[in-house]
Design a protein around this motif. Structure first.
Motif, PDB file in Angstrom:
ATOM      1  N   GLY A 206      40.738  43.953  39.046  1.00  0.00           N
ATOM      2  CA  GLY A 206      40.543  43.318  40.352  1.00  0.00           C
ATOM      3  C   GLY A 206      41.830  42.667  40.798  1.00  0.00           C
ATOM      4  N   GLU A 207      41.915  42.451  42.099  1.00  0.00           N
ATOM      5  CA  GLU A 207      43.133  41.834  42.652  1.00  0.00           C
ATOM      6  C   GLU A 207      43.291  40.412  42.123  1.00  0.00           C
ATOM      7  N   ASN A 208      44.511  39.878  42.259  1.00  0.00           N
ATOM      8  CA  ASN A 208      44.740  38.466  41.926  1.00  0.00           C
ATOM      9  C   ASN A 208      43.740  37.613  42.692  1.00  0.00           C
ATOM     10  N   GLY A 209      43.104  36.717  41.975  1.00  0.00           N
ATOM     11  CA  GLY A 209      42.183  35.796  42.636  1.00  0.00           C
ATOM     12  C   GLY A 209      40.799  36.361  42.880  1.00  0.00           C
ATOM     13  N   SER A 210      40.509  37.577  42.370  1.00  0.00           N
ATOM     14  CA  SER A 210      39.193  38.175  42.637  1.00  0.00           C
ATOM     15  C   SER A 210      38.095  37.560  41.767  1.00  0.00           C
ATOM     16  N   GLY A 211      38.475  36.969  40.621  1.00  0.00           N
ATOM     17  CA  GLY A 211      37.446  36.310  39.795  1.00  0.00           C
ATOM     18  C   GLY A 211      37.369  36.780  38.353  1.00  0.00           C
ATOM     19  N   LYS A 212      38.397  37.470  37.871  1.00  0.00           N
ATOM     20  CA  LYS A 212      38.360  38.014  36.496  1.00  0.00           C
ATOM     21  C   LYS A 212      38.269  36.889  35.462  1.00  0.00           C
ATOM     22  N   THR A 213      39.190  35.927  35.574  1.00  0.00           N
ATOM     23  CA  THR A 213      39.171  34.807  34.628  1.00  0.00           C
ATOM     24  C   THR A 213      37.881  34.011  34.790  1.00  0.00           C
ATOM     25  N   THR A 214      37.439  33.847  36.014  1.00  0.00           N
ATOM     26  CA  THR A 214      36.192  33.113  36.263  1.00  0.00           C
ATOM     27  C   THR A 214      35.030  33.780  35.533  1.00  0.00           C
ATOM     28  N   PHE A 215      34.965  35.117  35.597  1.00  0.00           N
ATOM     29  CA  PHE A 215      33.879  35.841  34.919  1.00  0.00           C
ATOM     30  C   PHE A 215      33.917  35.562  33.412  1.00  0.00           C
TER      31      PHE A 215
ATOM     32  N   SER B 183      30.240  30.088  42.945  1.00  0.00           N
ATOM     33  CA  SER B 183      31.234  29.669  43.956  1.00  0.00           C
ATOM     34  C   SER B 183      31.985  28.471  43.424  1.00  0.00           C
ATOM     35  N   TYR B 184      33.254  28.332  43.838  1.00  0.00           N
ATOM     36  CA  TYR B 184      33.970  27.070  43.672  1.00  0.00           C
ATOM     37  C   TYR B 184      33.841  26.360  45.016  1.00  0.00           C
ATOM     38  N   GLY B 185      32.977  25.402  45.143  1.00  0.00           N
ATOM     39  CA  GLY B 185      32.743  24.776  46.447  1.00  0.00           C
ATOM     40  C   GLY B 185      32.319  25.831  47.461  1.00  0.00           C
ATOM     41  N   ASP B 186      33.108  25.955  48.544  1.00  0.00           N
ATOM     42  CA  ASP B 186      32.785  26.944  49.584  1.00  0.00           C
ATOM     43  C   ASP B 186      33.296  28.338  49.232  1.00  0.00           C
ATOM     44  N   LYS B 187      34.101  28.428  48.195  1.00  0.00           N
ATOM     45  CA  LYS B 187      34.744  29.716  47.897  1.00  0.00           C
ATOM     46  C   LYS B 187      33.831  30.578  47.020  1.00  0.00           C
ATOM     47  N   LEU B 188      33.279  31.612  47.662  1.00  0.00           N
ATOM     48  CA  LEU B 188      32.357  32.492  46.940  1.00  0.00           C
ATOM     49  C   LEU B 188      33.139  33.417  45.997  1.00  0.00           C
TER      50      LEU B 188
ATOM     51  N   THR C 171      43.386  42.571  31.983  1.00  0.00           N
ATOM     52  CA  THR C 171      44.817  42.833  31.811  1.00  0.00           C
ATOM     53  C   THR C 171      45.389  43.377  33.109  1.00  0.00           C
ATOM     54  N   HIS C 172      46.660  43.070  33.343  1.00  0.00           N
ATOM     55  CA  HIS C 172      47.347  43.695  34.480  1.00  0.00           C
ATOM     56  C   HIS C 172      48.223  44.843  33.974  1.00  0.00           C
ATOM     57  N   ILE C 173      48.188  45.084  32.638  1.00  0.00           N
ATOM     58  CA  ILE C 173      49.030  46.133  32.071  1.00  0.00           C
ATOM     59  C   ILE C 173      48.189  47.407  31.914  1.00  0.00           C
TER      60      ILE C 173
HETATM   61  N1  LIG Z   1      38.852  25.330  39.254  1.00  0.00           N
HETATM   62  C1  LIG Z   1      38.924  25.965  40.414  1.00  0.00           C
HETATM   63  N2  LIG Z   1      38.599  25.341  41.567  1.00  0.00           N
HETATM   64  C2  LIG Z   1      38.650  25.983  42.747  1.00  0.00           C
HETATM   65  N3  LIG Z   1      39.026  27.266  42.904  1.00  0.00           N
HETATM   66  C3  LIG Z   1      39.372  27.940  41.789  1.00  0.00           C
HETATM   67  C4  LIG Z   1      39.346  27.333  40.496  1.00  0.00           C
HETATM   68  N4  LIG Z   1      39.729  28.243  39.587  1.00  0.00           N
HETATM   69  C5  LIG Z   1      39.996  29.371  40.278  1.00  0.00           C
HETATM   70  N5  LIG Z   1      39.784  29.193  41.587  1.00  0.00           N
HETATM   71  C6  LIG Z   1      39.928  30.201  42.652  1.00  0.00           C
HETATM   72  O1  LIG Z   1      38.953  31.214  42.419  1.00  0.00           O
HETATM   73  C7  LIG Z   1      39.494  32.508  42.651  1.00  0.00           C
HETATM   74  C8  LIG Z   1      39.324  33.355  41.401  1.00  0.00           C
HETATM   75  O2  LIG Z   1      40.179  32.851  40.383  1.00  0.00           O
HETATM   76  P1  LIG Z   1      40.392  33.622  39.005  1.00  0.00           P
HETATM   77  O3  LIG Z   1      41.395  32.839  38.232  1.00  0.00           O
HETATM   78  O4  LIG Z   1      39.074  33.873  38.401  1.00  0.00           O
HETATM   79  O5  LIG Z   1      41.006  35.002  39.509  1.00  0.00           O
HETATM   80  P2  LIG Z   1      41.670  36.198  38.688  1.00  0.00           P
HETATM   81  O6  LIG Z   1      41.030  37.449  39.182  1.00  0.00           O
HETATM   82  O7  LIG Z   1      41.568  35.924  37.226  1.00  0.00           O
HETATM   83  O8  LIG Z   1      43.177  36.095  39.164  1.00  0.00           O
HETATM   84  P3  LIG Z   1      44.561  36.604  38.503  1.00  0.00           P
HETATM   85  O9  LIG Z   1      44.571  38.097  38.565  1.00  0.00           O
HETATM   86  O10 LIG Z   1      45.592  36.019  39.400  1.00  0.00           O
HETATM   87  O11 LIG Z   1      44.633  36.062  37.111  1.00  0.00           O
HETATM   88  C9  LIG Z   1      40.940  32.288  43.076  1.00  0.00           C
HETATM   89  O12 LIG Z   1      40.997  32.336  44.479  1.00  0.00           O
HETATM   90  C10 LIG Z   1      41.278  30.900  42.587  1.00  0.00           C
HETATM   91  O13 LIG Z   1      42.202  30.264  43.443  1.00  0.00           O
END
Ligand SMILES: Nc1ncnc2c1ncn2[C@@H]1O[C@H](COP(=O)(O)OP(=O)(O)OP(=O)(O)O)[C@@H](O)[C@H]1O
Length: 212
Positions: free
Chosen positions: A34-43, A10-15, A185-187
């Motif tokens: 996954g959709e924008n913001g789903s967590g791909k880059t986070t993974f 989680s990022y703080g409260d954001k699971l 990728t989004h492509i």
């Molecule tokens: N450092 C951070 N602190 C708090 N929240 C974050 C942080 N980095 C990302 N987030 C949030 O975590 C969620 C997942 O982000 P992430 O960048 O992993 O998504 P994504 O699937 O790669 O998105 P995209 O398709 O837009 O590239 C998003 O809602 C983003 O706003």
């Protein structure tokens, strides 16, 4: 094999992930959808060791709860290359290779820069590079490293067609040698051409798509 279970983040409260699992075999090229913001880059950032979280991991026979012990065996190409603007291309290469203790592959980096037609710019400051040139430089460094796992965030989006072809060839070679690639990728054409497997992030889980 690369196996991850019990991934919670989680990022703080954001699971982002709740008891997520992931599995890849040697030679797999896995697209994370996954959709924008789903967590791909986070993974990818968790697997690269940039974000820390506890999980259960089998990294090609090494069992651990994070990637610290195997970090040298992982290459990460982020969507924005980590380069110093006020160093030349060559100095950046030197720095990156020193960080990873891989000065022996420097000649490989230089030959890949040549393939990317970047060699004439290597004495220039990176601040004068275009975005595509920066991507080529960073990619040349990371693709030359000897790793088991390559993580790529939107790997081809900044490259011209010729550079995309070269990068794809290198990625196919890497997986033929048994390396695992995980990329976002989004492509659609990139995911269809490169992926042997697709996962989608949904409901805080990583789900394997059967029709990949
Ligand atoms: N450092 C951070 N602190 C708090 N929240 C974050 C942080 N980095 C990302 N987030 C949030 O975590 C969620 C997942 O982000 P992430 O960048 O992993 O998504 P994504 O699937 O790669 O998105 P995209 O398709 O837009 O590239 C998003 O809602 C983003 O706003």
């Amino acid at each position: 094999m690369l196996e991850i279970t019990d991934l919670n983040f989680s990022y703080g409260d954001k699971l982002i992930f709740r008891n997520a699992s992931f599995y890849a075999q040697r030679g797999d090229r896995v697209c994370i959808l996954g959709e924008n913001g789903s967590g791909k880059t986070t993974f990818l950032r968790i697997l690269a060791g940039i974000l820390f979280c506890e999980m259960k991991m089998n990294f090609f026979g090494v069992y651990d709860t994070n990637v610290r012990s195997v970090i040298q065996r992982i290459g990460f190409i982020p969507d924005k290359p980590y380069l110093y603007d006020y160093l030349t291309g060559k100095e950046n290469i030197e720095l990156i290779m020193n960080i990873f203790g891989e000065s022996k592959v420097k000649s490989k980096v230089e030959s890949l820069c040549k393939e990317f037609e970047l060699h004439e710019a290597l004495d220039n400051y990176v601040k004068d590079y275009s975005l595509g040139m920066k991507h080529k430089l960073y990619m040349a460094c990371i693709l030359s490293r000897e790793v088991d796992l390559l993580l790529l965030d939107e790997p081809l989006s900044a490259l011209d067609e010729k550079a995309q072809k070269i990068a794809l060839e290198k990625l196919f070679d890497f997986s033929k040698r048994g390396g695992v690639i995980i990329f976002t990728t989004h492509i659609e054409s990139v995911s269809n051409c490169l992926a042997t497997k697709k996962y989608i992030i949904h409901d805080y889980q990583l789900k394997l798509l059967n029709n990949a």
